[in-house]
Structure formats: C-alpha cells, structure tokens
Design a protein around this motif. Structure first.
Motif, short mmCIF file in Angstrom:
data_model
loop_
_atom_site.label_atom_id
_atom_site.label_comp_id
_atom_site.label_asym_id
_atom_site.label_seq_id
_atom_site.Cartn_x
_atom_site.Cartn_y
_atom_site.Cartn_z
N LEU A 71 27.43 47.34 -4.31
CA LEU A 71 26.51 47.26 -3.13
C LEU A 71 26.01 48.43 -2.67
O LEU A 71 24.57 48.94 -2.13
CB LEU A 71 26.66 46.44 -1.57
CG LEU A 71 27.57 45.17 -1.77
CD1 LEU A 71 28.90 44.62 -0.80
CD2 LEU A 71 26.08 44.18 -2.53
N LYS A 72 26.39 49.83 -2.23
CA LYS A 72 26.61 50.68 -1.68
C LYS A 72 25.56 51.66 -2.74
O LYS A 72 25.09 52.09 -2.79
CB LYS A 72 27.26 52.15 -1.30
CG LYS A 72 28.52 51.32 0.26
CD LYS A 72 27.57 51.25 0.99
CE LYS A 72 27.54 52.70 1.34
NZ LYS A 72 26.70 52.47 2.88
N ALA A 73 25.92 51.50 -4.20
CA ALA A 73 25.72 52.35 -5.42
C ALA A 73 23.91 51.41 -5.53
O ALA A 73 23.76 51.81 -5.88
CB ALA A 73 26.68 51.32 -6.52
N LEU A 74 23.94 49.89 -5.06
CA LEU A 74 23.13 49.14 -5.19
C LEU A 74 22.34 50.20 -4.14
O LEU A 74 20.72 48.99 -4.50
CB LEU A 74 22.97 48.40 -5.31
CG LEU A 74 23.78 47.29 -6.91
CD1 LEU A 74 24.28 46.06 -6.83
CD2 LEU A 74 22.68 47.79 -7.80
N GLY A 75 22.29 50.72 -3.54
CA GLY A 75 21.28 50.68 -1.60
C GLY A 75 21.33 49.87 -1.30
O GLY A 75 20.46 49.77 -0.46
N ILE A 76 22.71 48.87 -0.57
CA ILE A 76 22.14 47.78 0.10
C ILE A 76 22.92 48.17 1.44
O ILE A 76 24.39 48.57 0.60
CB ILE A 76 23.14 45.99 -0.77
CG1 ILE A 76 22.00 46.15 -1.35
CG2 ILE A 76 23.07 45.39 -0.15
CD1 ILE A 76 22.65 44.83 -2.49
N GLY A 77 22.14 48.56 2.03
CA GLY A 77 23.09 48.45 3.60
C GLY A 77 22.65 47.82 4.99
O GLY A 77 21.42 46.77 4.45
N PRO A 78 22.42 48.25 6.03
CA PRO A 78 21.88 47.56 7.64
C PRO A 78 20.31 47.75 6.65
O PRO A 78 18.96 47.99 5.99
CB PRO A 78 21.88 49.17 8.47
CG PRO A 78 22.66 49.85 7.50
CD PRO A 78 23.05 49.63 6.37
N GLY A 79 19.91 46.15 7.70
CA GLY A 79 18.69 45.28 7.43
C GLY A 79 18.72 44.98 6.49
O GLY A 79 17.85 43.60 6.12
N ASP A 80 19.65 44.62 5.53
CA ASP A 80 19.59 43.75 4.43
C ASP A 80 20.44 42.00 4.07
O ASP A 80 21.51 42.34 5.56
CB ASP A 80 20.12 44.16 2.65
CG ASP A 80 19.29 45.18 2.46
OD1 ASP A 80 17.90 45.75 2.85
OD2 ASP A 80 19.84 46.71 1.75
N GLU A 81 20.36 41.89 3.52
CA GLU A 81 21.30 40.21 3.41
C GLU A 81 21.63 39.97 1.68
O GLU A 81 20.81 40.40 0.66
CB GLU A 81 20.38 38.74 3.97
CG GLU A 81 20.02 38.85 5.77
CD GLU A 81 18.54 37.65 6.28
OE1 GLU A 81 18.60 37.76 6.79
OE2 GLU A 81 18.88 37.21 4.76
N VAL A 82 23.01 39.68 2.17
CA VAL A 82 23.17 39.45 1.30
C VAL A 82 24.22 37.43 0.43
O VAL A 82 24.83 37.31 1.46
CB VAL A 82 24.52 39.95 0.83
CG1 VAL A 82 24.94 39.86 -0.69
CG2 VAL A 82 24.35 41.68 0.30
N ILE A 83 24.27 37.21 0.01
CA ILE A 83 24.12 35.65 -0.14
C ILE A 83 25.17 35.52 -0.66
O ILE A 83 25.65 36.45 -1.92
CB ILE A 83 23.16 34.92 -1.39
CG1 ILE A 83 21.52 35.02 0.16
CG2 ILE A 83 23.97 33.83 -1.36
CD1 ILE A 83 20.53 34.05 -1.05
#
Length: 370
Positions: A71-83
């Motif tokens: 997730l970090k490598a994909l740039g996913i973080g605060p403000g994002d949602e993951v199903i």
C-alpha cells in the motif's frame, strides 16, 4: 473407535521430518556470517518467484507488513479508502489502517471470500484499491474483481496469506493482481520458524520501490533514496523456507487429499467446502458449517479432536473497528458464518488413520442425536 488425540496443528511433527536439512541450513548460514539480506535471501526470493509464476518476490518480516508495504509503495495513505472483506483475520484491515487509509468492508459469498457483486456499491472517489482475501487457501473471484478494478482505475492487492500454491483458472495465487502479500508464519502452508512474509508482483517499477522501502530506503549502505522501513526477511528464515518451498507442492497435494476424504465422509452431516473446476484450493483450513457448531466442538474435544473457529468475530464487529461506523446486521453472511463455522485439523503430516478418526468422531456426534 479407539480414542486418539489429534491436535489442530502439530508443527513439531513436520520439523522432525526435515530436521537434518534444517540443521544443515542453520550451520551453513551460521558459518557464512551473513544473517541479514545476502545470497540466502536472494536464492529464496528467486525460487519463490518461480513457484508463484511471477517476475519478482520480495522477502518481508511478516504478512501484515507485506500488505502494508504494498500500500505504501502504491502511494496509498491518508484520505484514501481500500475495500476488503469483513470475514478475515484482523490484519487484512489492520494493514490498511497502518498505511493511513480507511478500510471499507464488504460481505462475503458462500466460499467465505469477498462477494464481487457487492464491491461496486462501496466504491467512492476516495477508493484506491481492493484487497481480496484468499481465505482458507481458496482464491477469491479474481476475474470479476479485476474487471471492476479496471473499470474504476483501482489497484488489486491479493491478501494471499493463506493461499500459497493455490490456483485460479490455471494461475497461481500471487500472480492475479498488481501485487500480493503472503504470510510465512509457522501456521501457514509454507511457514518459517518465526515470523516471515513475502510480496510478489510482475511490476518491475513497483518491485524496485518495495525493495527500497523494506530496507530503510537504502540504495546502498551509505545512500538513502527514500524514507523507508526495517521489515526484511532474515537470511536464516529464508534458508529454512527454501527447504520447505521445495516440498510445498507435495504438502499441498496431501492437504487436498485430506480435504477430499473429509468432503466424502461428512457431506451428509455438515456443509463442506466444494471445489470448483477452475480452482485448486490448498486448504490452509478445512471449514465445515453446522447449526450445532458449539455442541459438535465440545463433543469432538472429548473425543480428542482439537478444532478451531476462523473467525468467531467478523472484522466489522471488532472493538478496533468501532470507528468505521458498522454495526450488527450490516454483513449478514459473515455474521451467520461466524456462528456456524468449525475448522477441522488439516496438515500434511496427518495420517489416514487420524483422518478417518476425525470423520468417524464427527459422524458419531450426529448419529447419536438422530
């Protein structure tokens, strides 16, 4: 029926079968003086990539960190949602929270995996990825999931913690999305002697970023390219895991044999998992369902058969998830399954007599009540 004691797991039994190989690996690594990174880790990663039929495999400290790092490598973080699915171990959603994103939960289908028909309704402008969990060693419905992800421009991250070696339409778990995280915890089909994890991907750019992130962001000993983490798989665990990886296909075949015997022996008494023509489940767990779950578990315990529940409390009803806004009744399938599921012992070292004993003990419970 003579009384037997059958533990739910017996890791020592497997150890005894490969003790000489493991001892030699320990001596080899010890004598090498290289305990972090190095050739033993690279060798295991190469063979793991070949096994999972992908270009890249990256050794990680544990399965939770594998998902987190993707997730970090994909740039996913605060403000994002993951199903992800609500019927899973807490780490599936926990990795999303650790990355700073919000878990968005979805109910599951009859196979205990995320129901693809219920995913689309949860997608918002904040959604960045889907994490299908290949629960019990059975892959999720990846064609449908990937189709949804493609339409909405989402990443697909397999939580393959329980599914190394499983196949879906001829392709192995770990090769079915943008990346996958595996757990190599001792209880998994491929387990080390301590914590361990693995990431697989066919994306070379993502692979390069993951390798930086797992080792402090270091390009070499003295040059740091990005802020990273210290979540590497150590050389000794890699050496042990390489030995076990060579045996994994045979071990998984044995688990499927046991599952087939359970299915044939118990399908008239309880609901059993059914294999579809396009899949090959590796049966990390063999989960049956019955409305008399608690009584059956108590009876089997008296007969010496150890059982478990995976998982008695769905993620949305955990205290840690209280801030997500879910409540009882939101995911009826997962809640119903949580009240009726039992996992029977299943591991390659179980012999035929023990398997027959588990079947006979389960049958005897229902026959005495009829």
């Amino acid at each position: 029926m003579d009384h037997k004691n059958i533990p739910f797991v017996d890791l020592a039994r497997q150890f005894r079968g490969i003790e000489l190989e493991l001892t030699q690996a320990f001596l080899d690594v010890g004598h090498s003086g290289i305990y972090i990174m190095g050739e033993r880790l690279e060798s295991f990663e190469c063979k793991a990539a070949e096994f999972c039929e992908v270009k890249h495999a990256i050794g990680i400290a544990n399965g939770s960190d594998a998902l987190f790092l993707i997730l970090k490598a994909l740039g996913i973080g605060p403000g994002d949602e993951v199903i992800t699915a609500t019927n899973s171990f807490i780490a599936s959603a926990g990795a999303i929270v650790a990355a700073g994103a919000k878990p968005v939960l979805v109910d599951v289908a009859e196979d205990f995996n995320i129901d693809p028909q219920k995913i689309e309704a949860t997608i918002t402008p904040c959604t960045k990825a889907i994490i299908p969990v290949h629960l019990t060693g059975r892959t999720a419905a990846m064609d449908e999931i990937n189709s949804i992800a493609e339409r909405y421009g989402l990443k697909v991250v397999e939580d393959a913690a329980q599914a190394i070696g499983a196949t879906y339409r001829g392709r192995r778990a770990g090769s079915l999305g943008d990346a996958a995280g595996f757990s190599l915890h001792p209880l998994k089909n491929l387990g080390g002697y301590g914590d361990g994890g693995l990431i697989t991907t066919n994306d070379s750019t993502l692979n390069a970023r993951l390798r930086l992130l797992r080792n402090h962001g270091l390009r070499n000993r003295d040059e740091c390219g990005i802020w990273g983490y210290n979540i590497r798989l150590d050389a000794l665990q890699a050496a042990f895991l390489e030995i076990k990886l060579a045996k994994l296909d045979a071990w998984n075949r044995r688990c499927r044999e046991i599952a087939s015997a359970y299915r044939e022996g118990l399908s008239s008494y309880v609901q059993v998992p059914v294999d579809q023509s396009w899949e090959e489940c590796v049966y990390h767990n063999f989960v049956i369902r019955t409305e008399q779950r608690d009584q059956l578990m108590g009876y089997l315990n008296k007969k010496g058969v150890d059982t478990r529940i995976h998982y008695p409390i769905p993620i949305h009803l955990q205290g840690a998830a209280s801030g997500l806004g879910y409540q009882q009744g939101d995911f009826p399938n997962a809640e119903r399954y949580a009240l009726t599921m039992i996992s029977l012992p299943i591991y390659p070292e179980l012999n035929d007599d023990e398997v027959c004993y588990v079947i006979a003990a389960t049958k005897s419970f229902f026959r005495r009540k009829s």
